[in-house]
Design a protein around this motif. Structure first.
Motif, PDB file in Angstrom:
ATOM      1  N   PRO A 178       4.998 -45.705  24.028  1.00  0.00           N
ATOM      2  CA  PRO A 178       5.378 -44.585  24.896  1.00  0.00           C
ATOM      3  C   PRO A 178       4.770 -44.755  26.285  1.00  0.00           C
ATOM      4  CG  PRO A 178       3.696 -43.918  23.321  1.00  0.00           C
ATOM      5  CD  PRO A 178       4.127 -45.286  22.925  1.00  0.00           C
ATOM      6  N   LEU A 179       5.487 -44.282  27.287  1.00  0.00           N
ATOM      7  CA  LEU A 179       5.017 -44.386  28.659  1.00  0.00           C
ATOM      8  C   LEU A 179       4.186 -43.169  29.036  1.00  0.00           C
ATOM      9  CD1 LEU A 179       8.140 -45.671  30.649  1.00  0.00           C
ATOM     10  CD2 LEU A 179       6.180 -46.992  29.840  1.00  0.00           C
ATOM     11  N   THR A 180       3.224 -43.386  29.926  1.00  0.00           N
ATOM     12  CA  THR A 180       2.526 -42.285  30.565  1.00  0.00           C
ATOM     13  C   THR A 180       3.261 -41.948  31.861  1.00  0.00           C
ATOM     14  OG1 THR A 180       1.087 -43.766  31.827  1.00  0.00           O
ATOM     15  CG2 THR A 180       0.336 -43.099  29.624  1.00  0.00           C
ATOM     16  N   ALA A 181       2.929 -40.797  32.446  1.00  0.00           N
ATOM     17  CA  ALA A 181       3.555 -40.400  33.709  1.00  0.00           C
ATOM     18  C   ALA A 181       3.253 -41.423  34.803  1.00  0.00           C
ATOM     19  CB  ALA A 181       3.068 -39.019  34.125  1.00  0.00           C
ATOM     20  N   ARG A 182       2.037 -41.928  34.816  1.00  0.00           N
ATOM     21  CA  ARG A 182       1.655 -42.916  35.829  1.00  0.00           C
ATOM     22  C   ARG A 182       2.437 -44.212  35.650  1.00  0.00           C
ATOM     23  NH1 ARG A 182      -4.580 -44.949  37.067  1.00  0.00           N
ATOM     24  NH2 ARG A 182      -4.050 -46.382  38.791  1.00  0.00           N
ATOM     25  N   ALA A 183       2.600 -44.639  34.396  1.00  0.00           N
ATOM     26  CA  ALA A 183       3.346 -45.867  34.136  1.00  0.00           C
ATOM     27  C   ALA A 183       4.812 -45.697  34.504  1.00  0.00           C
ATOM     28  CB  ALA A 183       3.209 -46.254  32.664  1.00  0.00           C
ATOM     29  N   ILE A 231       8.076 -36.851  28.982  1.00  0.00           N
ATOM     30  CA  ILE A 231       6.616 -36.941  28.911  1.00  0.00           C
ATOM     31  C   ILE A 231       5.954 -35.580  29.128  1.00  0.00           C
ATOM     32  CG2 ILE A 231       4.569 -37.939  30.007  1.00  0.00           C
ATOM     33  CD1 ILE A 231       6.332 -40.360  30.735  1.00  0.00           C
ATOM     34  N   ASP A 232       6.344 -34.893  30.206  1.00  0.00           N
ATOM     35  CA  ASP A 232       5.645 -33.671  30.626  1.00  0.00           C
ATOM     36  C   ASP A 232       6.489 -32.405  30.533  1.00  0.00           C
ATOM     37  OD1 ASP A 232       3.329 -35.080  31.170  1.00  0.00           O
ATOM     38  OD2 ASP A 232       3.817 -35.381  33.286  1.00  0.00           O
ATOM     39  N   THR A 234      12.667 -39.570  32.021  1.00  0.00           N
ATOM     40  CA  THR A 234      11.421 -40.032  31.407  1.00  0.00           C
ATOM     41  C   THR A 234      10.301 -39.030  31.639  1.00  0.00           C
ATOM     42  OG1 THR A 234      12.056 -42.351  31.716  1.00  0.00           O
ATOM     43  CG2 THR A 234       9.730 -41.901  31.351  1.00  0.00           C
ATOM     44  N   MET A 235      10.195 -38.512  32.864  1.00  0.00           N
ATOM     45  CA  MET A 235       9.143 -37.546  33.167  1.00  0.00           C
ATOM     46  C   MET A 235       9.348 -36.243  32.390  1.00  0.00           C
ATOM     47  SD  MET A 235       6.844 -38.807  35.089  1.00  0.00           S
ATOM     48  CE  MET A 235       6.025 -37.313  35.644  1.00  0.00           C
ATOM     49  N   ALA A 271       7.692 -31.015  34.856  1.00  0.00           N
ATOM     50  CA  ALA A 271       6.991 -32.219  35.310  1.00  0.00           C
ATOM     51  C   ALA A 271       7.007 -32.306  36.833  1.00  0.00           C
ATOM     52  CB  ALA A 271       7.648 -33.455  34.710  1.00  0.00           C
TER      53      ALA A 271
END
Length: 446
Positions: free
Chosen positions: A10-15, A135-136, A131-132, A140
């Motif tokens: 899974p990706l992080t927001a920064r990635a 994640i959030d 994606t964001m 986001a």
């Protein structure tokens, strides 16, 4: 490649922001690399300015035809696949452009380029937003990532333009390898960048889970989207007027891209030297565009309103074109300096006026129609470019370059009457968390 290769972790927001910035860089790097030598290569292959204009008109018409249908296609095959397909078409276009020896092959190359451009219009940003949100959630914070992507796009254009101008000059003018000449090499470098984008897209862009529309649904939705966008634009006169300004901007950007390289070639007498000078001027021009965007809030404050600030930017653009037109009889260093000055100040003015015009458009558009109106805005920009490429190319050939630039200056100056005096109406602004489409870098018309 296995379908799950890009989804192993899974990706992080920064990635996600970092990968979006990388894709944005790679997406615009080919355009930067090919920018300086593109017109010069066609002229060196024996084409005249009118033929170059016709090829670019074909490109603009193809983009206009494909803009909305390819946007819907991303909902069927996915964002990642659409971006990868765009890279493949860009690769084919750039390889053919480097090897082309006449009008027919260049026309085919620019049609392939138009397909790539249309496919690339939006899916990377949509991937980042999706994606964001995964994640959030729907709240986001999208602004840092979108700004980072826009910055990397400008860096790619600026750096690519410099490299594309330096490389042909570094090779002996007599160097050739079959149909390849020094001006062809930046096209091959751009093709290599497109190949890298293809690999990075497949490896580094996991597709967020989402509902995909059927192909039949997309086919039915295309005409609905077109008519809906036109209806939205015509429903409020202020929006219609702001959208019409895009046509004038398209005329300006296309005329600059067609005529500046040939003008510098006339001044220097050597295609490779002209390419290097154009690369430097082009890079500074992109910096001028970025500076204009940064100065737009100040211009609005000094002018006491976005409308007046946009008019100031438009007048700067018109004056810059007048400098270019008036300098055409001059030669030598003075001619080069004035050509460069007109070019840079033009992008400075465009940077101011386009940011403020975008703000005024967003203030009057509802969240539901925002994306469609931006598509219509892009279509009118390309339509203006198509008219300029075909019409002004003929004017330059038969009436002179100065006349073509005077007409362009008059066209953009006439758009000042289109900026609406009325305040934003009852239309509801988009929620804070909803993304606003990041504008393409000014000057990236081709």
């Amino acid at each position: 490649m296995p379908a799950d290769l890009a989804t192993t972790a899974p990706l992080t927001a920064r990635a996600a922001a970092g990968r979006y910035a990388l894709i944005s860089f790679l997406a615009w790097l080919p355009a930067g690399l090919m920018g300086a030598p593109m017109v010069l290569l066609m002229l060196q292959r024996g084409m005249d300015v009118a033929s170059v204009g016709l090829v670019m008109a074909i490109h603009s018409i193809a983009v206009v035809s494909l803009e909305l249908p390819t946007g819907g296609l991303a909902d069927v095959i996915g964002r990642r696949t659409t971006i990868a397909a765009s890279a493949v078409f860009a690769l084919a276009s750039l390889l053919l452009m480097g090897l082309a020896t006449g009008f027919g092959l260049f026309a085919i190359a620019f049609v392939l380029k138009a397909v790539s451009r249309a496919l690339a219009s939006g899916p990377a940003q949509a991937w980042y937003v999706d994606t964001m949100h995964t994640i959030d959630g729907p709240d986001a914070n999208l602004k840092p990532g979108l700004a980072r992507g826009a910055s990397m796009s400008s860096i790619a254009l600026c750096g690519g333009t410099l490299v594309g101008g330096i490389v042909p000059l570094a090779l002996p003018s007599s160097w050739s390898f079959g149909p390849l000449v020094p001006l062809s090499v930046p096209m091959l470098l751009a093709a290599a960048a497109a190949a890298v984008q293809f690999v990075v897209t497949l490896v580094a862009m996991p597709e967020p889970p989402r509902r995909r529309a059927s192909f039949a649904h997309v086919l039915r939705g295309v005409p609905i989207a077109i008519t809906g966008g036109l209806r939205s634009g015509l429903r409020e006169r202020a929006i219609t007027r702001l959208l019409l300004v895009a046509g004038g901007v398209g005329v300006v950007l296309t005329s600059i891209e067609i005529f500046t390289p040939s003008r510098l070639q006339d001044l220097t007498g050597q295609p490779e030297s002209a390419g290097m000078i154009y690369a430097v001027v082009g890079a500074i021009g992109y910096a001028g565009s970025a500076l204009g965007s940064a100065l737009a809030p100040l211009a609005a404050r000094v002018a006491r309103g976005s409308r007046r600030g946009a008019i100031i930017g438009t007048c700067v653009t018109a004056v810059s074109l007048s400098i270019l037109a008036a300098s055409t009889p001059l030669g030598g260093t003075l001619g080069i300096v004035l050509a460069g000055l007109g070019y840079v100040t033009l992008y400075l003015g465009c940077g101011i006026s386009e940011l403020l015009r975008g703000e005024m458009l967003h203030q009057r558009a509802t969240s539901a129609e925002r994306t469609t109106l931006l598509s219509v805005d892009s279509l009118l920009l390309q339509a203006g470019g198509a008219v300029a490429a075909a019409g002004l190319g003929w004017v330059a050939m038969h009436l002179g370059l100065a006349t073509a630039w005077w007409i362009t200056a008059a066209t953009i100056l006439a758009t000042v009457v289109l900026f609406p005096r009325t305040k934003p109406s009852r239309r509801t602004p988009a929620p804070t968390a909803a993304p606003q489409a990041a504008p393409e870098p000014v000057g990236a018309q081709a």
